[in-house]
Scaffold this motif. Sequence first.
Motif, PDB file in Angstrom:
ATOM      1  N   VAL A  31       0.586  -1.659  -0.244  1.00  0.00           N
ATOM      2  CA  VAL A  31       0.312  -0.024  -0.218  1.00  0.00           C
ATOM      3  C   VAL A  31       0.916   1.028  -0.149  1.00  0.00           C
ATOM      4  CG1 VAL A  31      -0.423  -0.493   2.495  1.00  0.00           C
ATOM      5  CG2 VAL A  31      -2.315   1.164   1.464  1.00  0.00           C
ATOM      6  N   ALA A  32       0.233   2.310  -0.711  1.00  0.00           N
ATOM      7  CA  ALA A  32       1.204   3.680  -0.872  1.00  0.00           C
ATOM      8  C   ALA A  32       1.291   4.246   0.339  1.00  0.00           C
ATOM      9  CB  ALA A  32       0.980   4.590  -2.480  1.00  0.00           C
ATOM     10  N   PRO A  33       2.114   5.428   0.800  1.00  0.00           N
ATOM     11  CA  PRO A  33       2.060   5.392   1.970  1.00  0.00           C
ATOM     12  C   PRO A  33       1.319   6.711   2.522  1.00  0.00           C
ATOM     13  CG  PRO A  33       4.519   5.787   0.679  1.00  0.00           C
ATOM     14  CD  PRO A  33       3.370   5.136  -0.323  1.00  0.00           C
ATOM     15  N   ASN A  34       0.722   6.854   3.478  1.00  0.00           N
ATOM     16  CA  ASN A  34      -0.330   8.109   3.516  1.00  0.00           C
ATOM     17  C   ASN A  34      -0.617   9.319   2.734  1.00  0.00           C
ATOM     18  OD1 ASN A  34      -2.041   5.538   4.630  1.00  0.00           O
ATOM     19  ND2 ASN A  34      -1.714   6.355   6.611  1.00  0.00           N
ATOM     20  N   ALA A  35       0.712   9.648   3.129  1.00  0.00           N
ATOM     21  CA  ALA A  35       1.373  11.242   2.474  1.00  0.00           C
ATOM     22  C   ALA A  35       1.037  10.776   0.598  1.00  0.00           C
ATOM     23  CB  ALA A  35       3.284  10.798   2.629  1.00  0.00           C
ATOM     24  N   VAL A  36       1.260   9.945   0.315  1.00  0.00           N
ATOM     25  CA  VAL A  36       0.966   9.867  -1.572  1.00  0.00           C
ATOM     26  C   VAL A  36      -0.401  10.016  -1.320  1.00  0.00           C
ATOM     27  CG1 VAL A  36       1.642   8.660  -3.430  1.00  0.00           C
ATOM     28  CG2 VAL A  36       2.968   9.094  -1.604  1.00  0.00           C
ATOM     29  N   SER A  37      -1.158   8.929  -0.619  1.00  0.00           N
ATOM     30  CA  SER A  37      -2.339   9.384  -0.885  1.00  0.00           C
ATOM     31  C   SER A  37      -2.939  10.412  -0.685  1.00  0.00           C
ATOM     32  CB  SER A  37      -3.125   8.297  -0.560  1.00  0.00           C
ATOM     33  OG  SER A  37      -2.148   6.641  -0.514  1.00  0.00           O
ATOM     34  N   ILE A  38      -2.780  11.350   0.380  1.00  0.00           N
ATOM     35  CA  ILE A  38      -3.388  12.393   0.815  1.00  0.00           C
ATOM     36  C   ILE A  38      -2.926  13.935  -0.294  1.00  0.00           C
ATOM     37  CG2 ILE A  38      -3.289  14.293   2.323  1.00  0.00           C
ATOM     38  CD1 ILE A  38      -3.134  12.072   4.134  1.00  0.00           C
ATOM     39  N   ALA A  39      -1.630  12.822  -1.564  1.00  0.00           N
ATOM     40  CA  ALA A  39      -1.354  14.715  -1.843  1.00  0.00           C
ATOM     41  C   ALA A  39      -1.962  14.080  -3.246  1.00  0.00           C
ATOM     42  CB  ALA A  39       0.347  13.969  -2.388  1.00  0.00           C
ATOM     43  N   GLN A  40      -2.162  12.203  -3.976  1.00  0.00           N
ATOM     44  CA  GLN A  40      -2.599  12.107  -5.052  1.00  0.00           C
ATOM     45  C   GLN A  40      -4.191  12.946  -4.880  1.00  0.00           C
ATOM     46  OE1 GLN A  40      -2.282   7.626  -4.903  1.00  0.00           O
ATOM     47  NE2 GLN A  40      -1.058   8.081  -6.576  1.00  0.00           N
ATOM     48  N   ALA A  41      -5.010  12.670  -3.594  1.00  0.00           N
ATOM     49  CA  ALA A  41      -6.705  13.357  -3.420  1.00  0.00           C
ATOM     50  C   ALA A  41      -6.018  14.864  -3.770  1.00  0.00           C
ATOM     51  CB  ALA A  41      -6.880  13.010  -1.329  1.00  0.00           C
ATOM     52  N   TYR A  42      -5.551  15.408  -3.691  1.00  0.00           N
ATOM     53  CA  TYR A  42      -5.452  16.916  -3.860  1.00  0.00           C
ATOM     54  C   TYR A  42      -5.731  16.928  -5.320  1.00  0.00           C
ATOM     55  CZ  TYR A  42      -3.793  21.484  -4.414  1.00  0.00           C
ATOM     56  OH  TYR A  42      -3.966  22.627  -5.230  1.00  0.00           O
ATOM     57  N   PHE A  43      -5.235  16.747  -6.570  1.00  0.00           N
ATOM     58  CA  PHE A  43      -5.593  16.148  -7.653  1.00  0.00           C
ATOM     59  C   PHE A  43      -6.962  15.689  -8.438  1.00  0.00           C
ATOM     60  CE2 PHE A  43      -1.682  16.734  -6.892  1.00  0.00           C
ATOM     61  CZ  PHE A  43      -1.809  18.282  -7.136  1.00  0.00           C
ATOM     62  N   HIS A  44      -7.924  14.696  -7.335  1.00  0.00           N
ATOM     63  CA  HIS A  44      -9.448  14.297  -7.199  1.00  0.00           C
ATOM     64  C   HIS A  44     -10.173  14.351  -7.020  1.00  0.00           C
ATOM     65  CE1 HIS A  44      -7.035  11.645 -10.148  1.00  0.00           C
ATOM     66  NE2 HIS A  44      -5.729  11.089  -8.942  1.00  0.00           N
ATOM     67  N   ASP A  45     -11.648  14.825  -7.379  1.00  0.00           N
ATOM     68  CA  ASP A  45     -12.422  15.737  -6.366  1.00  0.00           C
ATOM     69  C   ASP A  45     -12.672  14.392  -5.893  1.00  0.00           C
ATOM     70  OD1 ASP A  45     -11.747  18.411  -6.971  1.00  0.00           O
ATOM     71  OD2 ASP A  45     -12.538  18.528  -8.572  1.00  0.00           O
ATOM     72  N   GLU A  46     -12.834  13.233  -7.204  1.00  0.00           N
ATOM     73  CA  GLU A  46     -13.697  12.122  -6.146  1.00  0.00           C
ATOM     74  C   GLU A  46     -13.105  11.130  -4.942  1.00  0.00           C
ATOM     75  OE1 GLU A  46     -14.089  11.647 -10.747  1.00  0.00           O
ATOM     76  OE2 GLU A  46     -12.322  12.446  -8.949  1.00  0.00           O
ATOM     77  N   ALA A  47     -11.708  11.795  -4.222  1.00  0.00           N
ATOM     78  CA  ALA A  47     -11.312  10.990  -3.507  1.00  0.00           C
ATOM     79  C   ALA A  47     -11.759  11.659  -1.806  1.00  0.00           C
ATOM     80  CB  ALA A  47      -9.615  11.467  -2.922  1.00  0.00           C
ATOM     81  N   TRP A  48     -12.007  10.992  -1.404  1.00  0.00           N
ATOM     82  CA  TRP A  48     -12.854  10.742   0.195  1.00  0.00           C
ATOM     83  C   TRP A  48     -11.506   9.876   0.941  1.00  0.00           C
ATOM     84  CZ3 TRP A  48     -15.252   7.528   3.745  1.00  0.00           C
ATOM     85  CH2 TRP A  48     -15.276   7.960   5.142  1.00  0.00           C
ATOM     86  N   PHE A  49     -11.221  10.686   2.116  1.00  0.00           N
ATOM     87  CA  PHE A  49     -10.200   9.969   3.251  1.00  0.00           C
ATOM     88  C   PHE A  49     -10.309  10.676   4.016  1.00  0.00           C
ATOM     89  CE2 PHE A  49      -7.910  13.927   1.645  1.00  0.00           C
ATOM     90  CZ  PHE A  49      -7.558  14.599   2.423  1.00  0.00           C
ATOM     91  N   ARG A  50     -10.076   9.747   4.947  1.00  0.00           N
ATOM     92  CA  ARG A  50     -10.704   9.147   6.620  1.00  0.00           C
ATOM     93  C   ARG A  50      -9.327   8.809   7.474  1.00  0.00           C
ATOM     94  NH1 ARG A  50     -13.247  12.725   4.579  1.00  0.00           N
ATOM     95  NH2 ARG A  50     -15.261  13.533   5.412  1.00  0.00           N
ATOM     96  N   ALA A  51      -8.816   9.152   8.430  1.00  0.00           N
ATOM     97  CA  ALA A  51      -8.199   8.564   9.532  1.00  0.00           C
ATOM     98  C   ALA A  51      -9.116   7.517   9.817  1.00  0.00           C
ATOM     99  CB  ALA A  51      -7.655   9.415  10.720  1.00  0.00           C
TER     100      ALA A  51
END
Length: 152
Positions: free
Chosen positions: A32-52
């Motif tokens: 699994v990608a590091p969470n920092a990478v996931s959060i960075a990717q979320a910045y470029f995709h309005d469909e991203a919904w992320f939670r702790a």
Amino acid sequence: MDMSAAVELVEVTKDTVRAVCKLDAGDGGREVAPNAVSIAQAYFHDEAWFRAIHADGALVGFLMLWDPSLVEVSEDPRFILWRFMIDARFQRRGYGRAALELACAHARERGADALYLTHVKAVDEAARLYRSVGFAYTGVEADGELWMVRAW
């Protein structure tokens, strides 16, 4: 799992993002990608919904969905568990299973009739977890990852 543990999905904030980024699944980034990478990717995709993921208030993991209901027109209409991890210190306590149920509930509430995910082909432990909460293989493999779905 401690059945009294309250598992919840909590918004990542400027005050919690560093702690979320320090979580470690213990896989050396192979599964699994590091969470920092996931959060960075979320910045470029309005469909991203992320939670702790919290258990009794303690930070134990992270998940991110592809949620097409967040945009008017999405390049992929499916709800997809895009990222999912439990920190190595908190694995095998049932927190992952509970978080997956919450992710499915979120997708249902947003109008989904199913939740999709992929996992690295060689990772049997993840497959066992996903099957235990009702995911089944679709028969599709892409880029060394196997697709699964849980429909309701």
